[in-house]
Design an enzyme around this catalytic site. Structure first.
Site: not given
Length: 512
Positions: A54, A61
């Site tokens: 990530y 998001g």
């Protein structure tokens, strides 16, 4: 101007004020550069792996499930900055933007973000060149950081968007960078995200509010003491032994300040001779309790700010053992709560000051002062409408005391479903601090005039020093009606820039 050297362990409030308000230069320490390089090696290694990480090789998001190929990652980082620079409304003040940039650089230099040393150096170069990105009032929900404000700052790093030059003129950021020999940055994995994920805007505004309120709480003790004198109140309620039995440190400090200002006064206590009063009104008698509670609120907010100034707020973060982990440390709740708490304390301090002003103007409660402190009441209105202005300010302060942090609005397709609204709390606190300054200026204006009208009795030496300094600043004393707004503006400046405290301390010595 001085220089602030950034290491890996955070900064102090004085560092923030030096950069934001005094234009201090920023340098990166060797320790910070080494930490930046070490963390970048970890990010580069993860970026080379086929597994998605990530913020390094994924979207953001609600789009975090998409794995981004290497050839698209520079575009991804550039795009997050461009798309998130979506603020609207009036420009945010220069000092706020400088604090915002400096505090983001503080976290970058912690070695927990994975940003390359050259990106951090460019951030410092922009600050040192006096280039200030255009940041707008609206766009932050106080969660995932102050996203839109920080994105407008990051956009300047890319040489895009608008910025204000050292001459105060807004121009294209690319032109300003070129004039100062600063090369725009091309972002790599994780860097765009790392530049946006922080509570830096709300924290910067908290630090500056604390500095301003420290001065204003001392100012409020001085104006309260002058009002007490003008109302012929008693200073017996300020005795240290009375405050020792309710051991709130702020209360004791405010009472000691008032007692120091009143030392040597011939005005206090005379009501016992010709118009007996068992006790003064709450707005006079309880001044240390109210101001003291606010002082203790400042102490709590300062503790929160100090913790945040030592923090590295980003998501994901590079840990000392080499892991890159997602977290929720960007949530602004700790800062938002104290910003709202301060707005409540500010509103109450202004409210009690306005009540003292009202007593000074009411012939039925002022113990011998003329109505509205007018020269020829009826022909003259005196300070009647100055108190109206003060009341309007207090009324707005009560509205500003409604907490922003009690609100939340979901965003990012319900991924970011609880936000702090800390930026909004900080923005309204800045307005509240401005209005408190004006409220205290009106009390000072009325109090100094009232003291001068007490003929035959001599005010305390500290009060006389304040009155003399106010008059030397161009504020006129008692007399027929005149255009009041200029006098009030001069008194506001006298409180705002610290001359009120300096005048009192020229007699009392340092006040708390």
């Amino acid at each position: 101007m001085g220089t602030v050297v950034l290491g890996t362990s955070g900064v102090t409030a004085d560092d923030v004020l030096a950069v934001a308000r005094a234009g201090a230069r920023v340098e990166l320490s060797g320790e910070a550069v080494a930490a930046l390089a070490a963390a970048r090696e970890i990010v580069d290694a993860l970026a080379a792996k086929p597994e998605p990480v990530y913020g390094v090789s994924t979207g953001f998001g609600a789009l975090a499930t998409r794995h981004i190929s290497q050839e698209l990652r520079a575009r991804l980082q550039r795009n997050i900055v461009r798309s998130h620079a979506a603020g609207m409304g009036p420009r945010v003040e220069r000092e706020v933007v400088r604090a915002l940039m400096f505090l983001r650089l503080k976290t970058v230099c912690s070695g927990r973000t994975g940003v390359r040393p050259e990106v951090a150096q460019t951030m410092a170069d922009i600050l040192n060149a006096g280039i200030t990105p255009v940041v707008h009032e609206y766009g932050s929900l106080g969660c995932s950081g102050d996203l839109a404000p920080l994105s407008h700052c990051a956009l300047t790093l890319l040489g895009e968007g608008d910025a204000e030059g050292p001459d105060g003129v807004v121009r294209p950021a690319g032109e300003l960078l070129a004039e100062h020999g600063i090369a725009p940055v091309e972002l790599r994995e994780k860097e765009g995200l790392a530049l946006l994920n922080g509570t830096d805007g709300m924290l910067g505004m908290l630090v500056m509010a604390l500095a301003d309120l420290e001065r204003l709480y001392t100012s409020a003790d001085i104006t309260a003491a002058i009002s007490l004198e003008a109302l012929l109140g008693t200073d017996k309620v300020l005795a240290p032994e009375l405050h020792a039995i309710r051991p709130h440190p702020g209360q004791a400090a405010s009472a000691a300040n008032m007692l120091a200002v009143l030392k040597g006064s011939e005005l206090t206590g005379h009501h016992q001779d010709d118009a007996p009063r068992v006790q003064d009104a709450y707005s006079v008698r309880c001044a240390p309790q109210v101001a003291g509670a606010g002082r203790d609120t400042l102490a709590h907010a300062r503790l929160v700010a100090e913790r945040e100034l030592a923090a590295a707020v980003d998501n994901p973060v590079v840990l000392p053992d080499g892991r890159v982990e997602s977290n929720g440390n960007f949530h602004g709740a700790p800062v938002a709560y104290v910003l709202d708490f301060l707005a409540i304390a500010v509103a109450d301090l202004a409210s009690i000051a306005e009540r003292r002003t009202d007593r000074l103007l009411d012939k039925n409660r002022s113990h011998g002062l003329p109505p509205f402190l007018a020269d020829d009441a009826g022909v003259d209105s005196g300070l009647m409408i100055a108190q109206y202005t003060q009341a309007a300010l207090v009324s707005e302060l009560k509205r500003l005391a409604v907490p922003a942090s009690a609100d939340s609005i979901p965003s990012s397709a319900m991924q970011e479903d609880h936000v702090s609204m800390g930026w909004s709390a900080a923005r309204k606190l800045r307005t509240a601090v401005d209005n408190l300054t004006r409220v205290l200026a009106v009390e000072l204006y009325a109090g100094t005039r009232a003291v001068e009208l007490r003929e035959g009795l001599t005010a305390a030496p500290a009060t006389r020093a304040v009155v003399d300094a106010v008059r030397q600043a161009g504020v006129e004393g008692a007399g027929p009606d005149r255009f009041l707004a200029p006098d009030l503006a001069l008194t506001d400046a006298f409180v705002r820039d610290g001359r009120l405290v300096a005048a009192a301390e020229s007699v009392t010595g340092a006040l708390a």
